[in-house]
Design a protein around this motif. Structure first.
Motif, PDB file in Angstrom:
ATOM      1  N   ARG A 133       0.689  -1.094  -0.165  1.00  0.00           N
ATOM      2  CA  ARG A 133      -0.097  -0.069   0.030  1.00  0.00           C
ATOM      3  C   ARG A 133       0.805   1.216  -0.065  1.00  0.00           C
ATOM      4  NH1 ARG A 133      -0.680   3.344   3.796  1.00  0.00           N
ATOM      5  NH2 ARG A 133      -0.039   2.075   5.303  1.00  0.00           N
ATOM      6  N   CYS A 134       1.812   1.321   0.892  1.00  0.00           N
ATOM      7  CA  CYS A 134       2.868   2.394   0.969  1.00  0.00           C
ATOM      8  C   CYS A 134       3.478   2.589  -0.538  1.00  0.00           C
ATOM      9  CB  CYS A 134       3.783   2.110   2.076  1.00  0.00           C
ATOM     10  SG  CYS A 134       3.076   2.466   3.847  1.00  0.00           S
ATOM     11  N   TRP A 135       3.808   1.575  -0.978  1.00  0.00           N
ATOM     12  CA  TRP A 135       4.574   1.940  -2.115  1.00  0.00           C
ATOM     13  C   TRP A 135       3.548   2.249  -3.388  1.00  0.00           C
ATOM     14  CZ3 TRP A 135       9.273   1.623  -4.236  1.00  0.00           C
ATOM     15  CH2 TRP A 135       9.482   1.758  -5.587  1.00  0.00           C
ATOM     16  N   GLN A 136       2.435   1.973  -3.372  1.00  0.00           N
ATOM     17  CA  GLN A 136       1.802   2.389  -4.427  1.00  0.00           C
ATOM     18  C   GLN A 136       1.305   3.893  -4.028  1.00  0.00           C
ATOM     19  OE1 GLN A 136       0.663   0.996  -7.048  1.00  0.00           O
ATOM     20  NE2 GLN A 136       1.868  -0.908  -6.350  1.00  0.00           N
ATOM     21  N   GLU A 137       1.137   4.371  -2.787  1.00  0.00           N
ATOM     22  CA  GLU A 137       1.060   5.683  -2.369  1.00  0.00           C
ATOM     23  C   GLU A 137       2.015   6.482  -2.893  1.00  0.00           C
ATOM     24  OE1 GLU A 137      -0.038   5.805   1.677  1.00  0.00           O
ATOM     25  OE2 GLU A 137      -1.855   5.018   1.383  1.00  0.00           O
ATOM     26  N   LEU A 138       3.334   5.857  -2.764  1.00  0.00           N
ATOM     27  CA  LEU A 138       4.672   6.609  -3.031  1.00  0.00           C
ATOM     28  C   LEU A 138       4.699   6.813  -4.686  1.00  0.00           C
ATOM     29  CD1 LEU A 138       7.100   7.772  -2.236  1.00  0.00           C
ATOM     30  CD2 LEU A 138       8.292   5.671  -2.624  1.00  0.00           C
ATOM     31  N   VAL A 139       4.181   5.800  -5.630  1.00  0.00           N
ATOM     32  CA  VAL A 139       4.370   5.732  -6.899  1.00  0.00           C
ATOM     33  C   VAL A 139       3.333   6.950  -7.337  1.00  0.00           C
ATOM     34  CG1 VAL A 139       3.553   4.641  -8.824  1.00  0.00           C
ATOM     35  CG2 VAL A 139       5.004   3.361  -7.104  1.00  0.00           C
ATOM     36  N   LYS A 140       2.239   6.989  -6.796  1.00  0.00           N
ATOM     37  CA  LYS A 140       1.239   8.049  -7.184  1.00  0.00           C
ATOM     38  C   LYS A 140       1.757   9.226  -6.690  1.00  0.00           C
ATOM     39  CE  LYS A 140      -2.779   5.114  -6.323  1.00  0.00           C
ATOM     40  NZ  LYS A 140      -3.921   4.820  -5.559  1.00  0.00           N
ATOM     41  N   THR A 141       2.449   9.638  -5.697  1.00  0.00           N
ATOM     42  CA  THR A 141       2.855  10.742  -5.339  1.00  0.00           C
ATOM     43  C   THR A 141       4.062  11.296  -6.127  1.00  0.00           C
ATOM     44  OG1 THR A 141       2.347  10.336  -3.060  1.00  0.00           O
ATOM     45  CG2 THR A 141       3.822  12.049  -3.328  1.00  0.00           C
ATOM     46  N   VAL A 142       4.954  10.553  -6.471  1.00  0.00           N
ATOM     47  CA  VAL A 142       6.151  10.855  -7.471  1.00  0.00           C
ATOM     48  C   VAL A 142       5.652  11.188  -8.665  1.00  0.00           C
ATOM     49  CG1 VAL A 142       8.535  10.210  -8.157  1.00  0.00           C
ATOM     50  CG2 VAL A 142       7.646   9.851  -5.766  1.00  0.00           C
TER      51      VAL A 142
ATOM     52  N   ARG B 144      12.876  10.966  -1.989  1.00  0.00           N
ATOM     53  CA  ARG B 144      13.816  11.532  -1.178  1.00  0.00           C
ATOM     54  C   ARG B 144      14.152  13.097  -1.304  1.00  0.00           C
ATOM     55  NH1 ARG B 144      16.915   6.420  -1.702  1.00  0.00           N
ATOM     56  NH2 ARG B 144      16.027   5.138  -0.183  1.00  0.00           N
ATOM     57  N   GLY B 145      14.171  13.359  -2.789  1.00  0.00           N
ATOM     58  CA  GLY B 145      14.316  15.043  -3.012  1.00  0.00           C
ATOM     59  C   GLY B 145      13.030  15.658  -3.463  1.00  0.00           C
ATOM     60  N   GLY B 146      12.040  15.173  -3.292  1.00  0.00           N
ATOM     61  CA  GLY B 146      10.708  15.450  -3.495  1.00  0.00           C
ATOM     62  C   GLY B 146      10.044  16.421  -2.680  1.00  0.00           C
TER      63      GLY B 146
ATOM     64  N   ARG C 226       8.434  12.736   0.626  1.00  0.00           N
ATOM     65  CA  ARG C 226       9.694  12.308   1.659  1.00  0.00           C
ATOM     66  C   ARG C 226       8.987  11.637   2.856  1.00  0.00           C
ATOM     67  NH1 ARG C 226      10.978  17.559   0.388  1.00  0.00           N
ATOM     68  NH2 ARG C 226      10.757  18.377   2.764  1.00  0.00           N
ATOM     69  N   ALA C 227       7.896  12.070   3.269  1.00  0.00           N
ATOM     70  CA  ALA C 227       7.150  11.373   4.281  1.00  0.00           C
ATOM     71  C   ALA C 227       6.681   9.934   3.959  1.00  0.00           C
ATOM     72  CB  ALA C 227       6.062  12.064   4.807  1.00  0.00           C
ATOM     73  N   ARG C 228       6.275   9.848   2.828  1.00  0.00           N
ATOM     74  CA  ARG C 228       5.728   8.483   2.347  1.00  0.00           C
ATOM     75  C   ARG C 228       7.202   7.519   2.280  1.00  0.00           C
ATOM     76  NH1 ARG C 228       0.680   9.800  -1.400  1.00  0.00           N
ATOM     77  NH2 ARG C 228      -0.859   9.794   0.320  1.00  0.00           N
ATOM     78  N   GLU C 229       8.048   7.895   1.570  1.00  0.00           N
ATOM     79  CA  GLU C 229       9.618   7.387   1.407  1.00  0.00           C
ATOM     80  C   GLU C 229       9.886   6.994   2.792  1.00  0.00           C
ATOM     81  OE1 GLU C 229      13.402   6.017   1.548  1.00  0.00           O
ATOM     82  OE2 GLU C 229      12.696   8.204   2.468  1.00  0.00           O
ATOM     83  N   ARG C 230       9.857   7.588   3.691  1.00  0.00           N
ATOM     84  CA  ARG C 230      10.276   7.432   5.235  1.00  0.00           C
ATOM     85  C   ARG C 230       9.262   6.305   6.031  1.00  0.00           C
ATOM     86  NH1 ARG C 230      11.056  12.910   5.551  1.00  0.00           N
ATOM     87  NH2 ARG C 230       9.001  13.384   6.583  1.00  0.00           N
ATOM     88  N   GLU C 231       8.043   6.665   5.723  1.00  0.00           N
ATOM     89  CA  GLU C 231       7.173   5.576   6.107  1.00  0.00           C
ATOM     90  C   GLU C 231       7.395   4.031   5.444  1.00  0.00           C
ATOM     91  OE1 GLU C 231       2.422   4.482   6.424  1.00  0.00           O
ATOM     92  OE2 GLU C 231       3.101   6.185   5.086  1.00  0.00           O
ATOM     93  N   LEU C 232       7.501   4.231   4.177  1.00  0.00           N
ATOM     94  CA  LEU C 232       7.925   2.785   3.560  1.00  0.00           C
ATOM     95  C   LEU C 232       9.236   2.237   4.223  1.00  0.00           C
ATOM     96  CD1 LEU C 232       7.410   0.931   1.192  1.00  0.00           C
ATOM     97  CD2 LEU C 232       8.534   2.388  -0.192  1.00  0.00           C
TER      98      LEU C 232
END
Length: 149
Positions: free
Chosen positions: A35-44, A59-61, A66-72
């Motif tokens: 789920r986190c990965w899919q959210e990150l894909v949508k965010t980036v 990480r640079g976005g 950045r928050a979603r990458e940290r959670e993942l």
């Protein structure tokens, strides 16, 4: 390499409740990671990026990326730690996706795998060291008497 622990059927079955709890947590965490990965894909929003590139972009976005990458990353670290905890019990994890675990056992003096899968109430199958899951056989009453440490 250290000598592997040889389990009796009783010892393996005594561990099933704890193993069931640990692996249930792991399978839930795997769903969370997806789920986190899919959210990150949508965010980036970079469909052509490789996973490593996507993480670097996050990480640079934006703060959200950045928050979603940290959670993942935190969930992945917990997932890896959870499987290590299972293996520290002396269990061999064979397939993380389905919670398949084996214990070394002896059947008539021959080393075998005592085989358990998440959702099963007890260790009720065994197979040869090279046979794999497809070679699982039930532990009958006669085989149970042959399972000696």
């Amino acid at each position: 390499m250290s000598t592997p622990r040889i389990w009796t059927i009783e010892e393996a079955n005594a561990l099933v409740p704890r193993l069931s709890s640990l692996i249930g947590r792991q399978l839930a965490l795997a769903s969370d990671i997806e789920r986190c990965w899919q959210e990150l894909v949508k965010t980036v929003e970079s469909p052509a990026a490789t996973p490593d590139q996507l993480l670097e972009l996050a990480r640079g976005g934006s703060e959200l990326a950045r928050a979603r990458e940290r959670e993942l990353s935190e969930k992945i670290a917990a997932y890896e730690s959870g499987w290590q905890e299972v293996e520290e019990l002396g269990v061999v994890v064979k397939d993380q996706r389905i919670g398949l675990c084996d214990f070394y056992g002896r059947l008539d003096g021959t080393l075998v795998w005592l085989c358990w899968r998440y959702g099963e109430q007890a260790v009720e199958h065994y197979h040869g060291l090279e046979a794999g899951y497809a070679g699982r056989r039930p532990i009958t009453a006669a085989k149970r008497r042959q399972l000696l440490n």
